[in-house]
Design a protein around this motif. Structure first.
Motif, mmCIF file in Angstrom:
data_model
loop_
_atom_site.group_PDB
_atom_site.id
_atom_site.type_symbol
_atom_site.label_atom_id
_atom_site.label_comp_id
_atom_site.label_asym_id
_atom_site.label_seq_id
_atom_site.Cartn_x
_atom_site.Cartn_y
_atom_site.Cartn_z
ATOM 1 N N ASN A 83 0.800 -1.224 0.000
ATOM 2 C CA ASN A 83 0.000 0.000 0.000
ATOM 3 C C ASN A 83 0.833 1.273 0.000
ATOM 4 O O ASN A 83 0.502 2.243 -0.687
ATOM 5 N N HIS A 86 1.811 2.697 -3.422
ATOM 6 C CA HIS A 86 0.825 2.951 -4.476
ATOM 7 C C HIS A 86 0.960 4.348 -5.070
ATOM 8 O O HIS A 86 0.969 4.522 -6.293
ATOM 9 N N VAL A 102 -4.346 0.815 -10.246
ATOM 10 C CA VAL A 102 -3.764 0.701 -8.913
ATOM 11 C C VAL A 102 -4.674 -0.150 -8.055
ATOM 12 O O VAL A 102 -5.891 0.038 -8.040
#
Length: 361
Positions: A83, A86, A102
């Motif tokens: 995460n 991203h 994404v």
């Protein structure tokens, strides 16, 4: 876009080959007509071997930067890394001139998501967010029931994404470091909040509880979010790794009837087991014994209501829509703006749980 000849498959670069990359993105890309998995970026030798075994023609890039350097050879870059990467990876891909998908959550904050959306618009590039559970079998069935008026006016939506994992597994998803963007609010919460907003529109108030229940756990593993929607619907959303007895996946109560559905969509389990969707008529289907029930006045567990056939789940539809958006100008299946709206809710939920107050949006 590259100079890919008309009619040739679009070439896809995939960043990350952990759970998200290997179980979800790579198989779904490979199963989509008009797309081909061209390059995988991972520095892990075992994951490199796994990718080559599953896709013999795939090229490898030892780092994301090397894949971004090849952007001129690609038609789409998919970010399926942890995460915290991203946003920087999506920026790098967009600045290299590539359309981008994404994985959720697209960012740690709604502001970052909107900045990404603005960059993509400035560059004239697609930016889409992988919210695969919009194509869960139960969610598709519920959307149909609502559209058909079978439930009347929906008053209350209960959604549970619960697991029984009494021992923490570790890794970045369970890290207490805020920079990792871990915890269930942002992991499973990204799904249940997105589904609630798609069904019932924007939220005006958020109340949440987030607990750390398991010994050794560092971040929330048992959380609850209550939404008041502008439409008047109230959503009660549960995400947990500590649920010894699992509740219904959906319990939806309306003015005419309710819908209760147990069990998770089977597509993730099939993908984890190595089964693939390409050319399978039975993909995403479940046995009649797992169907939900629609009725009023009695519990479905004591025979109330009638079985409602569950529509097939359809994760492949996401990448089919991405391919159509790139080749024909079709709509973006999940926009960054929609993802930002969900992040507004998740940020409010985190504040609510921390301060013990309801947060108005």
């Amino acid at each position: 876009m590259t100079g890919t000849p008309p009619g040739s498959p679009l070439r896809v670069g995939l960043v990350g080959y952990g759970l998200a990359g290997s179980v979800f993105h790579a198989p779904l890309i490979a199963a989509t007509e008009g797309l081909v998995l061209d390059t995988v970026a991972t520095s892990n030798p075992e994951r490199q071997r796994q990718a080559r075994a599953e896709f013999p023609d795939v090229r490898m890039a030892p780092t994301p930067d090397e894949l971004f350097a090849r952007a001129a050879e690609l038609d789409l870059i998919v970010i399926a890394s942890p995460n915290k990467t991203h946003v920087p990876f999506a920026i790098a891909a967009l600045e290299a001139g590539a359309p981008v998908v994404v994985d959720k959550p697209v960012a740690g904050t709604a502001a970052e998501a909107r900045e990404l959306a603005a960059l993509a618009e400035e560059r004239g590039l697609l930016l889409s967010v992988f919210q695969n559970r919009r194509w869960d079998n139960d969610f598709l069935t519920l959307r149909k029931l609502i559209a058909d008026g079978a439930l009347g006016d929906v008053w209350r939506f209960e959604s549970r994404f619960e697991r029984w994992r009494p021992q923490p597994k570790g890794g970045w998803r369970e890290s207490g470091d805020p920079a990792e963007i871990g915890g269930l609010l942002y992991d499973l919460g990204s799904h249940v909040v997105d589904q609630a907003l798609v069904l019932f529109g924007p939220a005006t108030r958020v109340y949440a509880e987030a607990d750390v229940r398991r010994s050794g756990a560092e971040t929330d593993d048992d959380s609850f979010i209550a939404l008041t929607h502008a439409s008047g619907v109230r959503s009660h959303l549960y995400v947990s790794a500590t649920t010894a007895q699992l509740g219904p996946r959906f319990r939806v109560l309306g003015s005419r009837a309710g819908y209760v559905k147990y069990g998770l969509d089977p597509q993730e389990a099939e993908l984890r087991d190595g089964r693939r969707p390409g050319g399978r008529a039975d993909w995403g289907t479940e046995p009649e014994s797992m169907w939900g029930r629609v009725g009023a006045g009695e519990s479905p567990l004591t025979g109330g209501g009638t079985p409602e056939p569950t529509l097939p789940g359809d994760y492949p539809a996401y990448y089919a829509a991405v391919a159509k958006a790139l080749t024909e100008g079709g709509p973006n299946p999940v926009t960054a703006a929609e993802a930002a709206d969900a992040l507004d809710v998740l940020e409010a939920a985190r504040r609510s749980a921390r301060d013990g107050v309801a947060v108005d949006l």
